[in-house]
Scaffold this active site. Structure first.
Site, short mmCIF file in Angstrom:
data_model
loop_
_atom_site.label_atom_id
_atom_site.label_comp_id
_atom_site.label_asym_id
_atom_site.label_seq_id
_atom_site.Cartn_x
_atom_site.Cartn_y
_atom_site.Cartn_z
N CYS A 72 -15.92 -43.74 21.81
CA CYS A 72 -14.55 -43.36 22.17
C CYS A 72 -13.64 -43.24 20.94
O CYS A 72 -13.41 -44.22 20.24
CB CYS A 72 -14.00 -44.41 23.13
SG CYS A 72 -12.24 -44.33 23.42
N CYS A 75 -10.69 -45.65 21.05
CA CYS A 75 -11.10 -47.03 20.75
C CYS A 75 -11.17 -47.24 19.24
O CYS A 75 -10.74 -48.29 18.74
CB CYS A 75 -12.45 -47.35 21.38
SG CYS A 75 -12.43 -47.23 23.18
#
Length: 166
Positions: A72, A75
């Site tokens: 991600c 993230c």
């Protein structure tokens, strides 16, 4: 553009989409509007809570829940901020990372979420990687929920206020 009647809306929809629109009685429209409003209100109420108090072992300290995946980009963007928060609030705040990088880590995270009283929250949010949620554990109230926000002060304001109330 002002619309003066339902038939105008139906005509526009017919021209735009090429499908027929059934005319609906005004009381039916009111019922639909009320149902939609209730559904939206229910979703907003749910969004303000994780679904109840968290596990007793989390009580006494605010809980930071990080929905994480190794693939991600969001993230990766917030990782330095989350790391700084973990250092700054070590021993004062519970940090829970729910990893959804793959099937095995998602299954592990589901078990952790169930153990901590976060099952409903996890089910509703496991597709929102890059999110950081701060929860009051005794009530399950969501104090803050951010997506892809690397601004540390956003989190420290909420955490400091939660710790001051203790």
């Amino acid at each position: 553009m002002k619309v003066k009647s339902l038939s105008t809306v139906a005509a526009i929809a017919l021209l735009s989409f090429g499908t027929a629109i059934a005319l609906v009685k005004p009381e039916t429209i009111q019922h639909i509007q009320q149902s939609v409003s209730e559904a939206i209100a229910g979703e907003a109420a749910y969004a303000q809570s994780v679904g109840g108090s968290l596990a007793k072992k989390l009580h006494g300290k605010p809980v930071v829940v990080d929905i994480y995946a190794s693939w991600c980009p969001a993230c990766k963007n917030i990782a330095p901020t989350v790391s700084q928060l973990k250092q700054q609030y070590a021993g004062k705040v519970h940090f829970v990372v729910l990893d959804v990088s793959d099937r095995a880590s998602t299954a592990q995270s589901e078990a952790i979420a169930q153990e901590l009283g976060l099952s409903d929250f996890f089910a509703a949010n496991k597709n929102r990687t890059g999110s950081v949620t701060i929860v009051e554990p005794s009530t399950g109230k969501i104090l803050s929920q951010n997506y892809n926000n690397p601004n540390k002060s956003t989190y420290t304001r909420v955490l400091d206020a939660a710790l001051a109330r203790r």
